[in-house]
Design an enzyme around this catalytic site. Structure first.
Site, PDB file in Angstrom:
ATOM      1  N   LYS A  90       0.839  -1.279   0.130  1.00  0.00           N
ATOM      2  CA  LYS A  90      -0.002  -0.196   0.137  1.00  0.00           C
ATOM      3  C   LYS A  90       0.798   1.408  -0.115  1.00  0.00           C
ATOM      4  O   LYS A  90       0.790   2.004  -0.668  1.00  0.00           O
ATOM      5  CB  LYS A  90      -0.907  -0.044   1.183  1.00  0.00           C
ATOM      6  CG  LYS A  90      -1.962  -0.912   1.244  1.00  0.00           C
ATOM      7  CD  LYS A  90      -2.908  -0.985   2.297  1.00  0.00           C
ATOM      8  CE  LYS A  90      -2.116  -1.015   3.870  1.00  0.00           C
ATOM      9  NZ  LYS A  90      -1.581  -2.554   4.212  1.00  0.00           N
ATOM     10  N   ARG A 105     -10.094   0.907   8.629  1.00  0.00           N
ATOM     11  CA  ARG A 105      -9.843  -0.371   8.744  1.00  0.00           C
ATOM     12  C   ARG A 105     -10.987  -1.160   9.760  1.00  0.00           C
ATOM     13  O   ARG A 105     -10.741  -2.368   9.799  1.00  0.00           O
ATOM     14  CB  ARG A 105      -8.460  -0.382   9.642  1.00  0.00           C
ATOM     15  CG  ARG A 105      -7.386  -0.815   8.870  1.00  0.00           C
ATOM     16  CD  ARG A 105      -6.027  -0.628   9.914  1.00  0.00           C
ATOM     17  NE  ARG A 105      -5.160  -1.619   9.635  1.00  0.00           N
ATOM     18  CZ  ARG A 105      -3.870  -1.024   9.126  1.00  0.00           C
ATOM     19  NH1 ARG A 105      -3.875   0.272   8.381  1.00  0.00           N
ATOM     20  NH2 ARG A 105      -3.057  -1.716   9.195  1.00  0.00           N
ATOM     21  N   ARG A 115      11.636  -5.994   4.644  1.00  0.00           N
ATOM     22  CA  ARG A 115      11.605  -4.540   4.679  1.00  0.00           C
ATOM     23  C   ARG A 115      12.363  -3.767   5.537  1.00  0.00           C
ATOM     24  O   ARG A 115      12.672  -3.893   6.746  1.00  0.00           O
ATOM     25  CB  ARG A 115      10.059  -4.151   5.214  1.00  0.00           C
ATOM     26  CG  ARG A 115       9.880  -2.743   5.268  1.00  0.00           C
ATOM     27  CD  ARG A 115       8.324  -2.326   5.522  1.00  0.00           C
ATOM     28  NE  ARG A 115       7.715  -3.051   6.310  1.00  0.00           N
ATOM     29  CZ  ARG A 115       6.476  -2.742   6.433  1.00  0.00           C
ATOM     30  NH1 ARG A 115       5.381  -2.210   5.616  1.00  0.00           N
ATOM     31  NH2 ARG A 115       5.631  -3.580   7.389  1.00  0.00           N
ATOM     32  N   ARG A 122      -0.683  -8.904  13.236  1.00  0.00           N
ATOM     33  CA  ARG A 122      -1.453  -8.138  12.348  1.00  0.00           C
ATOM     34  C   ARG A 122      -2.192  -8.616  10.940  1.00  0.00           C
ATOM     35  O   ARG A 122      -3.282  -8.203  10.946  1.00  0.00           O
ATOM     36  CB  ARG A 122      -0.072  -7.140  11.520  1.00  0.00           C
ATOM     37  CG  ARG A 122       0.489  -6.205  12.660  1.00  0.00           C
ATOM     38  CD  ARG A 122       1.783  -5.694  12.262  1.00  0.00           C
ATOM     39  NE  ARG A 122       1.764  -4.982  11.265  1.00  0.00           N
ATOM     40  CZ  ARG A 122       2.937  -5.042  10.277  1.00  0.00           C
ATOM     41  NH1 ARG A 122       3.962  -5.504  10.495  1.00  0.00           N
ATOM     42  NH2 ARG A 122       2.810  -4.221   9.134  1.00  0.00           N
TER      43      ARG A 122
HETATM   44  P1  AP5 Z   1       4.666  -1.714   1.868  1.00  0.00           P
HETATM   45  O1  AP5 Z   1       4.640  -0.920   0.743  1.00  0.00           O
HETATM   46  O2  AP5 Z   1       5.279  -1.263   3.002  1.00  0.00           O
HETATM   47  O3  AP5 Z   1       3.405  -2.295   2.211  1.00  0.00           O
HETATM   48  P2  AP5 Z   1       2.158  -1.898   3.117  1.00  0.00           P
HETATM   49  O4  AP5 Z   1       0.762  -2.299   2.457  1.00  0.00           O
HETATM   50  O5  AP5 Z   1       2.296  -0.477   3.516  1.00  0.00           O
HETATM   51  O6  AP5 Z   1       2.416  -2.661   4.561  1.00  0.00           O
HETATM   52  P3  AP5 Z   1       2.390  -2.092   6.122  1.00  0.00           P
HETATM   53  O7  AP5 Z   1       3.168  -3.057   6.904  1.00  0.00           O
HETATM   54  O8  AP5 Z   1       2.622  -0.524   6.202  1.00  0.00           O
HETATM   55  O9  AP5 Z   1       1.044  -2.188   6.294  1.00  0.00           O
HETATM   56  P4  AP5 Z   1      -0.075  -2.252   7.542  1.00  0.00           P
HETATM   57  O10 AP5 Z   1      -1.157  -2.046   7.195  1.00  0.00           O
HETATM   58  O11 AP5 Z   1       0.372  -3.449   8.287  1.00  0.00           O
HETATM   59  O12 AP5 Z   1       0.609  -1.129   8.491  1.00  0.00           O
HETATM   60  P5  AP5 Z   1       0.437   0.350   9.088  1.00  0.00           P
HETATM   61  O13 AP5 Z   1       1.420   1.142   8.858  1.00  0.00           O
HETATM   62  O14 AP5 Z   1      -0.820   0.930   7.957  1.00  0.00           O
HETATM   63  O15 AP5 Z   1       5.398  -3.065   1.730  1.00  0.00           O
HETATM   64  C1  AP5 Z   1       6.024  -4.018   2.249  1.00  0.00           C
HETATM   65  C2  AP5 Z   1       7.441  -4.320   1.805  1.00  0.00           C
HETATM   66  O16 AP5 Z   1       7.599  -5.158   0.663  1.00  0.00           O
HETATM   67  C3  AP5 Z   1       8.323  -3.341   1.850  1.00  0.00           C
HETATM   68  O17 AP5 Z   1       9.652  -3.719   1.984  1.00  0.00           O
HETATM   69  C4  AP5 Z   1       8.531  -2.976  -0.008  1.00  0.00           C
HETATM   70  O18 AP5 Z   1       9.716  -2.333  -0.157  1.00  0.00           O
HETATM   71  C5  AP5 Z   1       8.088  -4.494  -0.350  1.00  0.00           C
HETATM   72  N1  AP5 Z   1       7.269  -4.447  -1.489  1.00  0.00           N
HETATM   73  C6  AP5 Z   1       6.535  -3.597  -1.796  1.00  0.00           C
HETATM   74  N2  AP5 Z   1       5.811  -3.812  -3.231  1.00  0.00           N
HETATM   75  C7  AP5 Z   1       6.604  -4.932  -3.622  1.00  0.00           C
HETATM   76  C8  AP5 Z   1       6.504  -5.642  -4.729  1.00  0.00           C
HETATM   77  N3  AP5 Z   1       5.627  -5.557  -5.783  1.00  0.00           N
HETATM   78  N4  AP5 Z   1       7.344  -6.891  -4.699  1.00  0.00           N
HETATM   79  C9  AP5 Z   1       8.396  -7.051  -3.872  1.00  0.00           C
HETATM   80  N5  AP5 Z   1       8.427  -6.089  -2.621  1.00  0.00           N
HETATM   81  C10 AP5 Z   1       7.315  -5.173  -2.570  1.00  0.00           C
HETATM   82  O19 AP5 Z   1      -0.136   0.128  10.317  1.00  0.00           O
HETATM   83  C11 AP5 Z   1       0.721  -0.107  11.337  1.00  0.00           C
HETATM   84  C12 AP5 Z   1       0.160  -0.494  12.783  1.00  0.00           C
HETATM   85  O20 AP5 Z   1      -0.842   1.097  13.104  1.00  0.00           O
HETATM   86  C13 AP5 Z   1      -1.289  -1.347  12.833  1.00  0.00           C
HETATM   87  O21 AP5 Z   1      -0.787  -2.592  13.080  1.00  0.00           O
HETATM   88  C14 AP5 Z   1      -2.194  -0.907  13.937  1.00  0.00           C
HETATM   89  O22 AP5 Z   1      -1.626  -0.972  14.922  1.00  0.00           O
HETATM   90  C15 AP5 Z   1      -2.044   0.927  13.548  1.00  0.00           C
HETATM   91  N6  AP5 Z   1      -2.954   1.324  12.569  1.00  0.00           N
HETATM   92  C16 AP5 Z   1      -2.805   2.046  11.237  1.00  0.00           C
HETATM   93  N7  AP5 Z   1      -3.747   2.142  10.620  1.00  0.00           N
HETATM   94  C17 AP5 Z   1      -4.812   1.977  11.762  1.00  0.00           C
HETATM   95  C18 AP5 Z   1      -6.247   2.255  11.582  1.00  0.00           C
HETATM   96  N8  AP5 Z   1      -6.794   2.526  10.573  1.00  0.00           N
HETATM   97  N9  AP5 Z   1      -7.083   1.534  12.726  1.00  0.00           N
HETATM   98  C19 AP5 Z   1      -6.614   1.279  13.727  1.00  0.00           C
HETATM   99  N10 AP5 Z   1      -4.824   1.146  13.896  1.00  0.00           N
HETATM  100  C20 AP5 Z   1      -4.394   1.449  12.596  1.00  0.00           C
HETATM  101 MG    MG Z   2       2.556   1.051   4.922  1.00  0.00          MG
END
Ligand code: AP5
Ligand code: MG
Length: 218
Positions: free
Chosen positions: A13, A88, A127, A171
């Site tokens: 994402k 979410r 990552r 997660r």
């Molecule tokens: P990346 O682009 O970082 O993926 P992402 O989908 O953004 O993954 P996140 O881990 O950020 O998602 P998340 O939803 O768990 O975390 P968030 O920060 O939102 O890519 C992942 C890896 O793969 C990277 O190394 C990248 O380089 C690589 N990659 C990308 N594309 C690729 C490809 N095509 N091929 C190969 N490699 C690739 O949330 C974190 C925490 O915050 C949650 O657990 C929760 O506690 C809290 N939180 C956030 N939002 C909310 C909400 N709305 N409500 C409640 N709690 C929340």
């Molecule tokens: Mg992210």
């Protein structure tokens, strides 16, 4: 354009949202980035939410809605925004609907990045992120030009605290339970676009840009 990016943790994402935000000149609003910035800054909010992120649980809706929806106002009048990782839960989706209604605006589309769990686990294990500008890399698939250093700003890359295997498992479980019902919620309203998130980042981006052409045309 007003977009929501959905998909399991590690689906890509953040990686794709940055490219779309640049192309369309919209504001990228990532709930996870907002929370990590608060934690890194040792703010009061950061103190309240740290345990949730560390354990892979969701931050309570009330706190999340305030932190995220509050920022959409700043993008008012601009070319729009792209929400990454929000909503979410059903309650968050309804809060977003209300905020849009208050502003007389509509969602353009919800992008659902589809990636299998097996691939996700590998992506998260490799990552590395820049604590300064938020850019993410992968040790194997998307390495920085200089090992361990951000291409964009030269900052030393780090591993996210919640990328430990046991937290990743939590997660993924949280996502399954709380967030997958939203796929149907948006599908029923004709807003959902399914994007195959497998392949290289360039391949995913090309697919996504093609699909967004139709959204652009309304
Ligand atoms: P990346 O682009 O970082 O993926 P992402 O989908 O953004 O993954 P996140 O881990 O950020 O998602 P998340 O939803 O768990 O975390 P968030 O920060 O939102 O890519 C992942 C890896 O793969 C990277 O190394 C990248 O380089 C690589 N990659 C990308 N594309 C690729 C490809 N095509 N091929 C190969 N490699 C690739 O949330 C974190 C925490 O915050 C949650 O657990 C929760 O506690 C809290 N939180 C956030 N939002 C909310 C909400 N709305 N409500 C409640 N709690 C929340
Ligand atoms: Mg992210």
């Amino acid at each position: 354009m007003r977009l929501v990016f959905m998909g399991p943790p590690g689906a890509g994402k953040g990686t794709q949202a940055k490219a779309v935000a640049e192309k369309y000149g919209v504001t990228h609003v990532s709930s996870g980035d907002i929370f990590r910035t608060e934690i890194a800054g040792n703010t009061e909010l950061g103190g309240q939410i740290k345990a949730y992120l560390d354990s892979g649980a969701l931050v309570p809706d009330e706190i999340t809605v305030k932190a995220v929806v509050g920022r959409l106002g700043a993008a008012r009048g601009a070319d729009g925004w792209l929400l990454d990782g929000f909503p979410r839960t059903q309650a968050q989706a309804e809060a977003l609907d209300e905020a849009l209604e208050d502003d007389g605006e509509k969602l353009s589309a919800v992008i659902y990045l589809e990636v299998d769990t097996e691939i996700i686990v590998k992506r998260m294990a490799g990552r590395r992120v820049c604590p300064n500008c938020g850019r993410s890399y992968h040790t194997e698939h998307i390495p920085p030009k200089v090992e361990g250093t951000c291409d964009a700003c030269g900052t030393r890359l780090i591993t996210r605290d919640d990328d430990k295997p046991e937290t990743v498992r939590q997660r993924l479980a949280t996502y399954q339970q709380a967030t997958t019902p939203l796929i149907e919620y948006y599908d029923r309203r004709g807003l959902l676009i399914r994007t195959d998130g497998t392949g290289t980042p360039d391949q995913v981006r090309a697919r996504l840009f093609e699909q967004l052409k139709e959204v652009e045309c309304g």
